[in-house]
Design an enzyme around this catalytic site. Structure first.
Site, PDB file in Angstrom:
ATOM      1  CG  ASP A  37      -3.044  -1.381  -3.560  1.00 42.05           C
ATOM      2  OD1 ASP A  37      -2.934  -0.429  -5.068  1.00 42.05           O
ATOM      3  OD2 ASP A  37      -4.175  -2.276  -5.069  1.00 42.05           O
ATOM      4  CG  HIS A  54       4.972   6.024  -6.281  1.00 40.58           C
ATOM      5  ND1 HIS A  54       4.120   4.625  -5.908  1.00 40.58           N
ATOM      6  CD2 HIS A  54       4.506   5.174  -7.257  1.00 40.58           C
ATOM      7  CE1 HIS A  54       3.552   3.310  -7.031  1.00 40.58           C
ATOM      8  NE2 HIS A  54       3.967   4.562  -7.608  1.00 40.58           N
ATOM      9  CG  LEU A 148       8.747  -3.460  14.035  1.00 44.88           C
ATOM     10  CD1 LEU A 148       7.059  -3.931  14.465  1.00 44.88           C
ATOM     11  CD2 LEU A 148       8.027  -1.844  13.481  1.00 44.88           C
TER      12      LEU A 148
HETATM   13  C1  FPP Z   1       0.744   0.368  -5.160  1.00 42.46           C
HETATM   14  O1  FPP Z   1       0.406   1.044  -6.009  1.00 42.46           O
HETATM   15  C2  FPP Z   1       1.853   0.210  -4.475  1.00 42.46           C
HETATM   16  C3  FPP Z   1       2.869   0.276  -5.314  1.00 42.46           C
HETATM   17  C4  FPP Z   1       2.818  -0.666  -6.206  1.00 42.46           C
HETATM   18  C5  FPP Z   1       4.794   1.138  -4.079  1.00 42.46           C
HETATM   19  C6  FPP Z   1       3.729   1.134  -2.792  1.00 42.46           C
HETATM   20  C7  FPP Z   1       5.527   1.902  -2.207  1.00 42.46           C
HETATM   21  C8  FPP Z   1       4.795   2.417  -0.986  1.00 42.46           C
HETATM   22  C9  FPP Z   1       4.034   2.150  -0.300  1.00 42.46           C
HETATM   23  C10 FPP Z   1       6.322   3.245  -1.018  1.00 42.46           C
HETATM   24  C11 FPP Z   1       7.195   2.088   0.172  1.00 42.46           C
HETATM   25  C12 FPP Z   1       8.474   2.908   0.745  1.00 42.46           C
HETATM   26  C13 FPP Z   1       9.908   2.888   1.126  1.00 42.46           C
HETATM   27  C14 FPP Z   1      10.260   2.735   2.176  1.00 42.46           C
HETATM   28  C15 FPP Z   1      10.206   1.152   0.455  1.00 42.46           C
HETATM   29  P1  FPP Z   1      -0.262   1.696  -6.638  1.00 42.46           P
HETATM   30  O2  FPP Z   1       1.299   2.824  -7.270  1.00 42.46           O
HETATM   31  O3  FPP Z   1      -0.289   0.319  -8.239  1.00 42.46           O
HETATM   32  O4  FPP Z   1      -1.250   2.476  -6.717  1.00 42.46           O
HETATM   33  P2  FPP Z   1      -3.227   3.120  -8.188  1.00 42.46           P
HETATM   34  O5  FPP Z   1      -3.597   1.404  -7.815  1.00 42.46           O
HETATM   35  O6  FPP Z   1      -4.035   3.752  -7.316  1.00 42.46           O
HETATM   36  O7  FPP Z   1      -1.977   3.152  -9.050  1.00 42.46           O
END
Ligand code: FPP
Length: 263
Positions: A37, A54, A148
């Site tokens: 997150d 992201h 893994l």
């Molecule tokens: C939450 O942060 C994150 C997500 C909804 C997406 C997580 C995805 C990644 C870390 C990349 C994934 C990688 C692959 C290879 C599939 P948020 O956007 O809600 O953050 P915020 O709460 O600060 O707005």
């Protein structure tokens, strides 16, 4: 002992390789699950669009996968897209759906070299074809790997998973393939998407949020939790090893007593 459930970053000057060796001397969690997150806030702090967060988050998945593989973690489950994330703006959803493609385009050869097996939990059918294609190809090409397991939770929701498991069990009962007396915790676990995996030993959530957000609710019953303020793109090897070492200091009792208290 950890008095606060919101753990602060610990600055340890030791080199990463030495820390990995140190971690490997004690029991390493078999299964680590991560709620990644804070990508949006990471981008906002830099006046960048959310998708930049992201992209950086995706790069960090590579770092943490390498680190988990190096210390001998068996399963790393990363929450990449929840059943609720479809509510986000279309451009953001489209971008998130491209990430597995970019990730695997650039990282699959290294994953193969590292003997990593790619798997997923979640409902793949409604994912765009390019997302499905990248994942299925990676799963196929790594299916005999024995290192893994990098397990993507994509279009995953824990309540949805439990409803599906319950329906599958009920269908078997209805068809006479299963007796109602045999429906127990083991039976339900066998119908979850994680049926072939150990339950998570350690759950990490980054960015200061302290909730589970419909993630692995069944599987986390006895899991140790590690919450940190660090935003996911900044949660690098040192922070990951802090979490693992924090876990190693915990005393897991599974509802029983500590070893020395049983005499
Ligand atoms: C939450 O942060 C994150 C997500 C909804 C997406 C997580 C995805 C990644 C870390 C990349 C994934 C990688 C692959 C290879 C599939 P948020 O956007 O809600 O953050 P915020 O709460 O600060 O707005």
């Amino acid at each position: 002992m950890f008095k606060n459930f919101l753990n602060k970053q610990v600055n340890i000057a030791q080199p990463i390789e030495a820390r990995k060796e140190q971690v490997k001397r004690e029991s390493v969690p078999s299964h680590i699950a991560i709620i990644m997150d804070g990508n949006g806030r990471w981008a906002k702090k830099r006046a960048l669009p959310r998708i930049a967060g992201h992209r950086e988050g995706m790069k960090n998945v590579k770092k943490i996968t390498r680190c988990a593989s190096d210390i001998g973690v068996e399963v790393l489950t990363v929450y990449a897209f929840s059943t609720e994330n479809w509510k986000r703006p279309k451009e953001e959803v489209d971008f998130l759906m491209r990430l597995p493609v970019d990730f695997l385009d650039t990282f699959l050869p290294e994953l193969i070299e590292r003997n990593v097996r790619v798997e997923m939990i979640g409902e793949p059918d409604v994912l765009p074809k390019h997302t499905q294609g990248a994942l299925f190809e990676a799963m196929e090409r790594t299916k005999h790997n024995t290192g893994l397991i990098l397990n993507f939770a994509l279009n995953y929701g824990s309540r949805d998973e439990m409803v599906r498991a319950m329906k599958a069990v009920m269908q078997k009962v209805q068809q006479g393939d299963l007796c109602i007396q045999d429906v127990d915790e083991v039976c339900l676990s066998q119908h979850m998407m994680t049926s072939h995996l150990p339950e998570p030993d350690l759950l990490i959530r980054t960015s200061g949020e302290v909730r589970l957000s419909n993630f692995m609710l069944w599987q986390l019953a006895y899991t140790e939790f590690w919450f940190t303020d660090i935003l996911w793109p900044d949660f690098e090897e040192d922070a990951f090893l802090d979490a693992v070492q924090g876990y190693q200091k915990r005393n897991r009792r599974y509802g029983g007593l500590k070893g020395e208290e049983t005499n």
